[in-house]
Design a protein around this motif. Structure first.
Motif, PDB file in Angstrom:
ATOM      1  N   SER A  76      88.192  62.020 112.949  1.00 57.85           N
ATOM      2  CA  SER A  76      87.419  60.961 112.803  1.00 57.85           C
ATOM      3  C   SER A  76      85.803  61.361 112.067  1.00 57.85           C
ATOM      4  O   SER A  76      85.352  60.451 111.293  1.00 57.85           O
ATOM      5  CB  SER A  76      86.950  60.577 114.218  1.00 57.85           C
ATOM      6  N   ALA A  77      85.440  62.587 112.456  1.00 60.22           N
ATOM      7  CA  ALA A  77      84.010  62.779 112.111  1.00 60.22           C
ATOM      8  C   ALA A  77      84.420  63.058 110.205  1.00 60.22           C
ATOM      9  O   ALA A  77      83.488  62.536 109.633  1.00 60.22           O
ATOM     10  CB  ALA A  77      83.531  64.123 112.308  1.00 60.22           C
ATOM     11  N   VAL A  78      85.354  63.532 109.891  1.00 59.73           N
ATOM     12  CA  VAL A  78      85.531  63.562 108.320  1.00 59.73           C
ATOM     13  C   VAL A  78      85.922  62.371 107.714  1.00 59.73           C
ATOM     14  O   VAL A  78      85.288  62.120 106.737  1.00 59.73           O
ATOM     15  CB  VAL A  78      86.841  64.515 108.235  1.00 59.73           C
ATOM     16  N   VAL A  79      86.248  61.310 108.347  1.00 58.21           N
ATOM     17  CA  VAL A  79      86.779  60.036 107.867  1.00 58.21           C
ATOM     18  C   VAL A  79      85.079  59.500 107.786  1.00 58.21           C
ATOM     19  O   VAL A  79      85.002  58.669 106.724  1.00 58.21           O
ATOM     20  CB  VAL A  79      87.606  59.142 108.670  1.00 58.21           C
ATOM     21  N   ARG A  80      84.263  59.721 108.690  1.00 60.62           N
ATOM     22  CA  ARG A  80      83.160  58.827 108.648  1.00 60.62           C
ATOM     23  C   ARG A  80      82.456  59.304 107.537  1.00 60.62           C
ATOM     24  O   ARG A  80      81.637  58.631 106.657  1.00 60.62           O
ATOM     25  CB  ARG A  80      82.283  59.221 110.000  1.00 60.62           C
ATOM     26  N   LEU A  81      82.389  60.665 107.367  1.00 58.84           N
ATOM     27  CA  LEU A  81      81.582  61.332 105.954  1.00 58.84           C
ATOM     28  C   LEU A  81      82.268  60.657 104.915  1.00 58.84           C
ATOM     29  O   LEU A  81      81.618  60.342 103.735  1.00 58.84           O
ATOM     30  CB  LEU A  81      81.847  62.753 106.129  1.00 58.84           C
ATOM     31  N   LYS A  82      83.626  60.422 104.590  1.00 57.70           N
ATOM     32  CA  LYS A  82      84.237  60.016 103.503  1.00 57.70           C
ATOM     33  C   LYS A  82      83.975  58.532 103.385  1.00 57.70           C
ATOM     34  O   LYS A  82      83.583  58.192 102.199  1.00 57.70           O
ATOM     35  CB  LYS A  82      85.782  60.080 103.384  1.00 57.70           C
ATOM     36  N   GLN A  83      83.948  57.621 104.519  1.00 59.40           N
ATOM     37  CA  GLN A  83      83.306  56.212 104.426  1.00 59.40           C
ATOM     38  C   GLN A  83      81.809  56.402 103.718  1.00 59.40           C
ATOM     39  O   GLN A  83      81.539  55.345 103.254  1.00 59.40           O
ATOM     40  CB  GLN A  83      83.649  55.799 105.822  1.00 59.40           C
TER      41      GLN A  83
END
Length: 268
Positions: A76-83
């Motif tokens: 989830s943390a990686v996804v938020r950075l990508k977003q």
């Protein structure tokens, strides 16, 4: 022939925290524009957004190279950075449109119409990066527990407490701005960190005030001073962001006076 001191490259956690600071700086510039205290600088806004997009994507790549276990909250943390990177890409497009729509005679500081033309495009871009500083710091906090030791700095300061770490995190999120170099009135003071703590962190070299770089508290007020992490502050926060710290010592309480023993009744 000569010994030259070359700054050590930032660790991954430091790099992520620095990225959050860059987002705060970017957002502040736009907010000052809408406050009427800065002249339009569309070229600078576009360049800043492109830099943020590149750095956000580079941080995502660096995190993936760590091959962290795919267990929450890491994915989830990686996804938020990508977003965040993708939203910044959208902001870049809006700012490019703003760059093309700015009238040639618009050179001074003035309040902009947020609903049309240049002002509308800049407002839309600002909305896309509004949550970026806090999102990056939150993601970094979750990732830091899983990242290897080499991804953290090893800089420490004596007597670091939980309250100090919390204050550094609030600064990293871009939530702290003051007036008069920590001498703000109560309505201008940050709700998250009191001025005594800010002075303490400043004395330790962990934070600094960037004068008149944050938007005013009131629409007609003067710009405030943004409190930012210094390079030492980045390193120290990187070190303690995932480490348990002792709680701040409780405030001293007055010791109640011992109860007075009731006097014996006189015999009749």
């Amino acid at each position: 022939m000569f010994d030259v001191d070359v700054p050590a490259p930032l660790t991954l956690v430091e790099r992520l925290l620095a990225l959050a600071g860059l987002y705060t700086e970017h957002n502040d510039r736009i907010d000052l524009l809408f406050a009427g205290t800065a002249a339009p600088a569309p070229d600078a806004y576009v360049s800043s957004a492109r830099r943020l997009e590149r750095e956000a994507l580079a941080c995502v790549k660096a995190v993936r190279q760590q091959r962290l276990p795919p267990v929450e909250p890491v994915p989830s943390a990686v996804v938020r950075l990508k977003q965040t990177a993708y939203l910044t890409s959208g902001a870049t497009r809006y700012l490019t449109s703003a760059q093309q729509s700015l009238p040639a005679n618009e050179t001074g500081a003035a309040r902009l119409d947020r609903r049309r033309g240049f002002g509308q495009h800049v407002r839309q871009a600002r909305e896309l990066t509004a949550l970026a500083p806090a999102t990056v710091v939150e993601s970094t906090t979750h990732l830091a527990y899983r990242l290897p030791a080499k991804a953290h700095a090893r800089t420490t300061v004596p007597g670091m407490e939980r309250a100090q770490r919390r204050s550094l995190l609030m600064v990293a999120r871009g939530h702290v701005a003051v007036t008069g170099h920590y001498e703000a009135d109560s309505h201008d003071r940050s709700d998250s960190v009191d001025t005594d703590m800010l002075r303490r962190l400043d004395a330790q070299g962990l934070v600094t005030c960037d004068a008149a770089s944050a938007p005013p508290f009131y629409s007609s007020g003067l710009p405030r001073d943004r409190v930012r992490l210094t390079s030492l502050g980045l390193s120290v926060l990187s070190t303690v962001i995932a480490a348990p710290l002792p709680a701040s010592p409780p405030a001293a309480r007055p010791v109640p006076a011992p109860a007075t023993a009731p006097s014996a009744r006189a015999r009749r």
